[in-house]
Motif scaffolding. Structure first.
Motif, mmCIF file in Angstrom:
data_model
loop_
_atom_site.group_PDB
_atom_site.id
_atom_site.type_symbol
_atom_site.label_atom_id
_atom_site.label_comp_id
_atom_site.label_asym_id
_atom_site.label_seq_id
_atom_site.Cartn_x
_atom_site.Cartn_y
_atom_site.Cartn_z
ATOM 1 N N GLN A 4 14.859 26.292 -38.216
ATOM 2 C CA GLN A 4 15.500 24.909 -37.956
ATOM 3 C C GLN A 4 16.575 25.021 -39.412
ATOM 4 O O GLN A 4 16.983 24.159 -39.555
ATOM 5 C CB GLN A 4 14.643 23.777 -38.734
ATOM 6 C CG GLN A 4 13.643 23.831 -37.335
ATOM 7 C CD GLN A 4 13.386 22.623 -37.533
ATOM 8 O OE1 GLN A 4 12.123 21.840 -37.606
ATOM 9 N NE2 GLN A 4 13.096 21.808 -36.651
ATOM 10 N N ARG A 5 16.926 26.459 -40.054
ATOM 11 C CA ARG A 5 17.092 25.998 -41.005
ATOM 12 C C ARG A 5 18.192 27.732 -40.972
ATOM 13 O O ARG A 5 18.227 28.891 -41.462
ATOM 14 C CB ARG A 5 16.184 26.525 -42.315
ATOM 15 C CG ARG A 5 16.048 25.083 -42.400
ATOM 16 C CD ARG A 5 14.952 25.178 -43.864
ATOM 17 N NE ARG A 5 15.691 24.851 -45.088
ATOM 18 C CZ ARG A 5 16.164 23.748 -45.558
ATOM 19 N NH1 ARG A 5 15.652 22.827 -45.230
ATOM 20 N NH2 ARG A 5 16.479 24.396 -46.548
ATOM 21 N N PHE A 6 19.305 27.943 -39.976
ATOM 22 C CA PHE A 6 20.314 28.716 -40.053
ATOM 23 C C PHE A 6 21.572 29.028 -40.836
ATOM 24 O O PHE A 6 22.300 27.753 -41.251
ATOM 25 C CB PHE A 6 20.877 28.616 -39.030
ATOM 26 C CG PHE A 6 21.613 29.362 -38.124
ATOM 27 C CD1 PHE A 6 21.596 30.705 -38.470
ATOM 28 C CD2 PHE A 6 22.827 29.053 -37.479
ATOM 29 C CE1 PHE A 6 22.329 32.564 -38.210
ATOM 30 C CE2 PHE A 6 23.303 30.596 -36.882
ATOM 31 C CZ PHE A 6 23.605 31.774 -37.032
ATOM 32 N N VAL A 7 21.307 30.335 -41.870
ATOM 33 C CA VAL A 7 22.528 30.250 -42.467
ATOM 34 C C VAL A 7 23.290 31.605 -41.781
ATOM 35 O O VAL A 7 22.528 32.462 -41.721
ATOM 36 C CB VAL A 7 21.975 30.553 -44.098
ATOM 37 C CG1 VAL A 7 23.113 31.119 -45.257
ATOM 38 C CG2 VAL A 7 21.899 29.140 -44.389
ATOM 39 N N ALA A 8 24.876 31.117 -41.775
ATOM 40 C CA ALA A 8 25.475 32.528 -41.333
ATOM 41 C C ALA A 8 26.461 33.007 -43.070
ATOM 42 O O ALA A 8 26.356 32.286 -43.296
ATOM 43 C CB ALA A 8 26.985 31.865 -40.141
ATOM 44 N N ILE A 9 26.374 34.933 -43.193
ATOM 45 C CA ILE A 9 26.896 34.913 -44.056
ATOM 46 C C ILE A 9 27.770 36.520 -43.624
ATOM 47 O O ILE A 9 27.410 36.678 -43.145
ATOM 48 C CB ILE A 9 26.028 35.763 -44.844
ATOM 49 C CG1 ILE A 9 25.058 34.756 -46.324
ATOM 50 C CG2 ILE A 9 26.288 36.600 -46.330
ATOM 51 C CD1 ILE A 9 23.526 35.471 -46.262
ATOM 52 N N GLY A 10 29.204 36.319 -44.532
ATOM 53 C CA GLY A 10 29.762 37.501 -43.712
ATOM 54 C C GLY A 10 31.947 36.880 -44.266
ATOM 55 O O GLY A 10 31.793 36.305 -45.551
ATOM 56 N N LYS A 69 17.127 28.227 -47.955
ATOM 57 C CA LYS A 69 15.736 28.439 -47.739
ATOM 58 C C LYS A 69 15.652 28.257 -46.604
ATOM 59 O O LYS A 69 14.565 27.667 -45.420
ATOM 60 C CB LYS A 69 14.749 27.632 -48.476
ATOM 61 C CG LYS A 69 13.894 27.309 -50.074
ATOM 62 C CD LYS A 69 13.621 26.234 -50.531
ATOM 63 C CE LYS A 69 13.364 26.314 -51.854
ATOM 64 N NZ LYS A 69 13.392 27.757 -52.820
ATOM 65 N N PRO A 70 16.330 29.416 -46.221
ATOM 66 C CA PRO A 70 16.406 29.635 -44.466
ATOM 67 C C PRO A 70 15.795 30.153 -43.810
ATOM 68 O O PRO A 70 14.572 31.010 -44.851
ATOM 69 C CB PRO A 70 17.835 30.637 -44.937
ATOM 70 C CG PRO A 70 17.926 31.274 -45.461
ATOM 71 C CD PRO A 70 17.189 29.827 -46.271
ATOM 72 N N ASP A 71 15.255 30.092 -42.890
ATOM 73 C CA ASP A 71 14.362 31.160 -41.536
ATOM 74 C C ASP A 71 15.177 31.864 -41.241
ATOM 75 O O ASP A 71 14.242 33.039 -40.549
ATOM 76 C CB ASP A 71 13.371 29.668 -40.858
ATOM 77 C CG ASP A 71 14.204 29.130 -39.971
ATOM 78 O OD1 ASP A 71 15.502 29.201 -39.780
ATOM 79 O OD2 ASP A 71 13.543 27.711 -39.691
ATOM 80 N N LEU A 72 16.085 31.976 -40.258
ATOM 81 C CA LEU A 72 17.257 32.647 -40.664
ATOM 82 C C LEU A 72 18.373 32.566 -40.413
ATOM 83 O O LEU A 72 18.677 31.586 -41.126
ATOM 84 C CB LEU A 72 17.469 32.372 -38.932
ATOM 85 C CG LEU A 72 18.643 32.858 -37.659
ATOM 86 C CD1 LEU A 72 17.527 34.323 -37.802
ATOM 87 C CD2 LEU A 72 18.932 32.443 -36.654
ATOM 88 N N VAL A 73 19.016 33.997 -40.581
ATOM 89 C CA VAL A 73 20.331 34.699 -41.658
ATOM 90 C C VAL A 73 20.512 35.546 -41.077
ATOM 91 O O VAL A 73 19.906 36.279 -41.159
ATOM 92 C CB VAL A 73 19.969 34.643 -43.348
ATOM 93 C CG1 VAL A 73 21.407 35.531 -43.644
ATOM 94 C CG2 VAL A 73 19.599 34.284 -44.434
#
Length: 251
Positions: A4-10, A69-73
Motif C-alpha cells: 500500500q506504500r510503494f516508493v521508487a528510488i533512482g 515509511k514504505p512497505d515496498l521500495v
C-alpha cells in the motif's frame, strides 16, 4: 502480499524517460507497477531524479524515502556511475551502502541488474567491466541484505534494439513495460502476460545512416552538455525535482 506504500528510488530510468504519455509526461516502469498495485488505500511516490549516481541517491533520496515509511521500495540506478567513470571498487561500495540503507527501513526492497549496453556504444569495451562490477555488486547486496533481485540482464530482449529509446541507453516504452513485468513477477503479483511476451520477429539492423544520425543527434549533444556542465561545476540532474515527492493515490 498487498502493498500500500510503494516508493521508487533512482535515476532517469526510474523517472520513466523515453516512455512518453500522450500529454508529454513520462510514465515508466514504476508508474506501470503502481497501476497494477493500485487499490483502495494504495499510495505511490517516485523520488527518482535523472542523472543521479548511487551515492547521490543515498544522500538525497533515501532519507526522504525512509520518512514515507514504505512497505515496498524499488531501487534502480548505477548507470550514471558506470558512465561517469567510477571504479569497480567505488561502484561496489556505493551499491552496498545504498541497499544496506534502504533495507534497514523497508520490509520489501527490489534491486535491479543492468543490461549490458556496451556493445551498442563506441568504445563500449571500456564500460563493460564497470557494468559487470555493478551487476555483481547488486547480486551480492541482494543476498547479504535480503533484497529481491530483479535480474534484467538475463532478459533476452535486452539484445533487441526495440528495448531501448533513441539514445540506445534509456528504455523504450517496450523496455519499461518489460521491466515492470519482471518486477511484478518477482513480487509474485499477477499482471498482463503481454508485458513479457516474446517480441515479434527481429529488429531491422541499423544502417550506416542510422548510426550517423544517432551520433549526431544523441551522442554529440550529450558529450557537449557533460563537458560544459563539468566546466561550470554543474552535476547531471541539478535543477530537477523528484517526480512524485510524496505518497499520493495513483490518480
Amino acid at each position: 502480499m498487498k502493498y500500500q506504500r510503494f516508493v521508487a528510488i533512482g535515476d532517469s530510468c526510474a523517472e520513466g524517460l523515453d516512455d512518453l504519455l500522450p500529454d508529454g509526461r513520462y510514465r515508466g516502469w514504476a508508474d506501470r507497477v503502481a497501476s497494477v498495485l493500485d487499490a483502495p488505500g494504495f499510495r505511490y511516490a517516485n523520488l527518482a531524479v535523472r542523472g543521479r549516481r548511487l551515492d547521490q541517491m543515498l544522500v538525497e533520496q533515501v532519507p526522504s524515502a525512509a520518512a514515507l515509511k514504505p512497505d515496498l521500495v524499488a531501487v534502480f540506478g548505477g548507470g550514471n556511475d558506470v558512465m561517469s567513470g567510477a571504479s569497480a571498487a567505488q561502484i561496489e561500495q556505493r551499491v552496498d551502502a545504498l541497499v544496506r540503507a534502504v533495507t534497514s527501513f523497508a520490509p520489501t526492497v527490489a534491486v535491479f541488474t543492468l543490461s549490458d549496453v556496451s556493445h551498442r556504444m563506441p568504445f563500449g569495451w571500456r564500460v563493460r567491466p564497470r557494468i559487470e562490477a555493478l551487476n555483481a555488486a547488486v547480486r551480492a547486496a541482494a543476498v547479504q541484505y535480503g533484497a529481491l533481485l530483479v535480474d534484467v540482464e538475463a532478459d533476452e530482449c535486452v539484445h533487441d534494439s526495440r528495448y531501448f529509446g533513441p539514445d540506445r541507453l534509456h528504455l523504450s516504452s517496450l523496455g519499461h513495460r518489460r521491466l515492470a513485468g519482471h518486477l511484478l513477477s518477482a513480487l509474485e503479483i499477477p499482471f498482463a502476460s503481454s508485458w513479457l511476451a516474446p517480441l515479434d520477429g527481429a529488429a531491422a539492423p541499423a544502417s550506416l545512416l542510422d548510426h550517423w544520425r544517432w551520433l549526431r543527434d544523441q551522442v554529440l549533444p550529450v558529450a557537449y552538455t557533460r563537458t560544459r556542465n563539468k566546466l561550470i561545476g554543474r552535476q547531471p540532474g541539478d535543477g530537477f525535482r523528484p517526480k512524485r515527492p510524496t505518497l499520493l493515490p495513483l490518480a
